[in-house]
Structure formats: structure tokens, C-alpha cells
Design a protein around this motif. Sequence first.
Motif, PDB file in Angstrom:
ATOM      1  N   UNK A   6       1.326  -1.177  -0.622  1.00 33.36           N
ATOM      2  CA  UNK A   6       0.015   0.362  -0.081  1.00 33.36           C
ATOM      3  C   UNK A   6       0.755   1.059  -0.510  1.00 33.36           C
ATOM      4  N   UNK A   7       1.662   0.892   1.178  1.00 29.51           N
ATOM      5  CA  UNK A   7       3.168   2.490   0.904  1.00 29.51           C
ATOM      6  C   UNK A   7       3.845   1.484   1.885  1.00 29.51           C
ATOM      7  N   UNK A   8       5.063   3.107   1.745  1.00 25.75           N
ATOM      8  CA  UNK A   8       6.069   2.869   2.707  1.00 25.75           C
ATOM      9  C   UNK A   8       6.370   3.970   2.728  1.00 25.75           C
ATOM     10  N   UNK A   9       7.412   3.901   4.595  1.00 27.43           N
ATOM     11  CA  UNK A   9       7.858   5.435   5.128  1.00 27.43           C
ATOM     12  C   UNK A   9       9.360   4.917   4.853  1.00 27.43           C
ATOM     13  N   UNK A  10      10.216   5.760   4.201  1.00 24.60           N
ATOM     14  CA  UNK A  10      11.932   5.483   4.308  1.00 24.60           C
ATOM     15  C   UNK A  10      12.419   6.539   4.879  1.00 24.60           C
ATOM     16  N   UNK A  11      11.661   8.183   4.415  1.00 24.26           N
ATOM     17  CA  UNK A  11      12.776   9.328   5.135  1.00 24.26           C
ATOM     18  C   UNK A  11      11.754  10.084   4.366  1.00 24.26           C
ATOM     19  N   UNK A  12      12.030  11.269   5.268  1.00 27.20           N
ATOM     20  CA  UNK A  12      11.762  13.081   4.295  1.00 27.20           C
ATOM     21  C   UNK A  12      10.118  12.870   5.678  1.00 27.20           C
ATOM     22  N   UNK A  13       9.577  13.374   4.652  1.00 24.02           N
ATOM     23  CA  UNK A  13       8.514  13.694   4.624  1.00 24.02           C
ATOM     24  C   UNK A  13       7.369  12.616   5.939  1.00 24.02           C
ATOM     25  N   UNK A  14       6.862  12.911   6.999  1.00 28.70           N
ATOM     26  CA  UNK A  14       6.527  12.042   7.333  1.00 28.70           C
ATOM     27  C   UNK A  14       4.976  11.570   7.072  1.00 28.70           C
ATOM     28  N   UNK A  15       4.970  11.949   6.506  1.00 26.74           N
ATOM     29  CA  UNK A  15       2.913  11.487   5.569  1.00 26.74           C
ATOM     30  C   UNK A  15       3.711  10.953   5.051  1.00 26.74           C
ATOM     31  N   UNK A  16       2.856  10.093   4.467  1.00 23.22           N
ATOM     32  CA  UNK A  16       2.984   9.056   3.319  1.00 23.22           C
ATOM     33  C   UNK A  16       1.747   9.042   2.938  1.00 23.22           C
ATOM     34  N   UNK A  17       1.668   9.042   1.092  1.00 22.81           N
ATOM     35  CA  UNK A  17       0.612   8.684   0.554  1.00 22.81           C
ATOM     36  C   UNK A  17       0.411   7.020  -0.113  1.00 22.81           C
ATOM     37  N   UNK A  18      -0.330   6.473  -0.840  1.00 26.32           N
ATOM     38  CA  UNK A  18       0.048   5.148  -0.886  1.00 26.32           C
ATOM     39  C   UNK A  18      -0.900   5.349  -2.348  1.00 26.32           C
ATOM     40  N   UNK A  19      -1.427   3.656  -2.542  1.00 25.41           N
ATOM     41  CA  UNK A  19      -2.767   3.681  -3.633  1.00 25.41           C
ATOM     42  C   UNK A  19      -4.399   3.720  -2.803  1.00 25.41           C
ATOM     43  N   UNK A  20      -4.946   3.872  -3.386  1.00 29.90           N
ATOM     44  CA  UNK A  20      -6.280   3.577  -3.394  1.00 29.90           C
ATOM     45  C   UNK A  20      -6.815   4.403  -2.475  1.00 29.90           C
ATOM     46  N   UNK A  21      -5.976   5.681  -1.881  1.00 33.28           N
ATOM     47  CA  UNK A  21      -6.259   6.680  -1.167  1.00 33.28           C
ATOM     48  C   UNK A  21      -5.788   6.681  -0.151  1.00 33.28           C
ATOM     49  N   UNK A  22      -4.976   5.491   0.613  1.00 27.79           N
ATOM     50  CA  UNK A  22      -4.370   4.896   1.823  1.00 27.79           C
ATOM     51  C   UNK A  22      -3.599   6.620   2.343  1.00 27.79           C
ATOM     52  N   UNK A  23      -3.596   6.454   3.429  1.00 24.67           N
ATOM     53  CA  UNK A  23      -2.514   7.304   3.555  1.00 24.67           C
ATOM     54  C   UNK A  23      -1.896   6.931   5.057  1.00 24.67           C
ATOM     55  N   UNK A  24      -0.578   7.092   5.166  1.00 27.43           N
ATOM     56  CA  UNK A  24      -0.281   7.311   7.262  1.00 27.43           C
ATOM     57  C   UNK A  24       0.739   7.663   7.032  1.00 27.43           C
ATOM     58  N   UNK A  25       1.138   8.313   8.599  1.00 30.91           N
ATOM     59  CA  UNK A  25       2.094   8.722   8.849  1.00 30.91           C
ATOM     60  C   UNK A  25       2.836   7.930  10.213  1.00 30.91           C
TER      61      UNK A  25
END
Lengths: 117, 116
Positions: free
Chosen positions: B47-66
Amino acid sequence: EAGVAQSPRYKIIEKRQSVAFWCNPISGHATLYWYQQILGQGPKLLIQFQNNGVVDDSQLPKDRFSAERLKGVDSTLKIQPAKLEDSAVYLCASSPRRQAASADTQYFGPGTRLTVL
Amino acid sequence: AQSVTQLDSQVPVFEEAPVELRCNYSSSVSVYLFWYVQYPNQGLQLLLKYLSGSTLVKGINGFEAEFNKSQTSFHLRKPSVHISDTAEYFCAVTGHSKQGAQKLVFGQGTRLTINP
């Protein structure tokens, strides 16, 4: 682009029998993973290959499980002999080899559902 | 070593309602964080992944994670869910490594059920 292929999709065996699962990763992907997913749990890594070499097999029950990846392409996971607690879905995944490998996205196959009676 | 706790095993919501799936992790080193989705009888899909940078990550299908480092959390959100979002969602963590190993540690999963 074809995805990760696995076969068979379902397998039912009796305890103490042997079974083998096959996986063909996405073309060009150097890294291949086998996971065990017990019902109600997240996947657990069993073994990881980089090309045809083993990178991590610390969670593979080596007394009964074995895996190989000949020629660095497809792979086979074998269980011999099977126990009741081996009932699970066995997932294969692959990822491209990048410099920061730990940031890679893994691409999963549909899995093989094993039932041991 | 890393570990992941998904705080809810099941989350039922009505269609078009917002949803949050909670994930907390434990690690003594810097981490990468992932959310994967598993539809019935299918493999996992990123769906999504956090590697570095902005803490808000946007993914597919309208999902996001912080990503919240102080709370060691990586909660998944969607402002309006659809019936097609019914699936199992897995949070996963791995430590940084320049070698060939990516040892993903998965949480136990959260089953999201969307009711009409």
C-alpha cells in the motif's frame, strides 16, 4: 509484467508425508523470499535468497524444511516429514536488488495453502 | 530486533466512513515501515512505505499513513472507505541494512470489514 507464480495453490497431505512447493519470481528479481503464514497471523520469513545463495535461513526448521534456488531463478520449498503444525499458507515473494535492499518493495505470489491431516 | 503490534484484530466500519488502522513498532535502530494489504485468496500487495523525509506518506487506493517517531507509531488512514477495501492489512518493519538482507517483521494483521 507477470507477477510471482506459485504452485500448487492448494495441497492436502497426511502427517509424516512430504510436500514440495514451487515459486517463479518476477523476471529479473534477484531476491526471493519464502514466508509461512499461519491462520490469524502475519507472514513469518522462513528463508531469503540473493540470486542462488542463502542470505537468511535463521527461522527455517532445518530438520524438516529445505529450500533451493537453482540457477538463481525459480525456487522449491520442501517439507519432509510434515507435521500438523505446518498447516499454513506458504507465500513466495521477490524483490529487485537495489543498493538499499532493506527499502525494497516485495512482490508476493498468491500462496500455497497447505493442510496437514 | 524489531517487532510490530497491530492494536486491533478486527475493524468494522460503514461504507464512506473514515478509518484508522493502528500500528506500533519497537526497534533499537532506525527503521523502514510498510503497510501491505491482502485481499481474500491473494498474496500481499504494498500500500505504502516510509523510508525517510516527510512523515506523511501517501499510498495507493487513497490510503495514507503518518510516521511518528516519538510514539513509535505508523497508523494507516483513509478518509472514506469503499466495499472494495474489505481485506486484511499488515504493518511491517525492517531495520536499515546496506547488505542483501531485508528482514521484514509483520504484525498479526487487522481485518477491515466494510458494511454497506
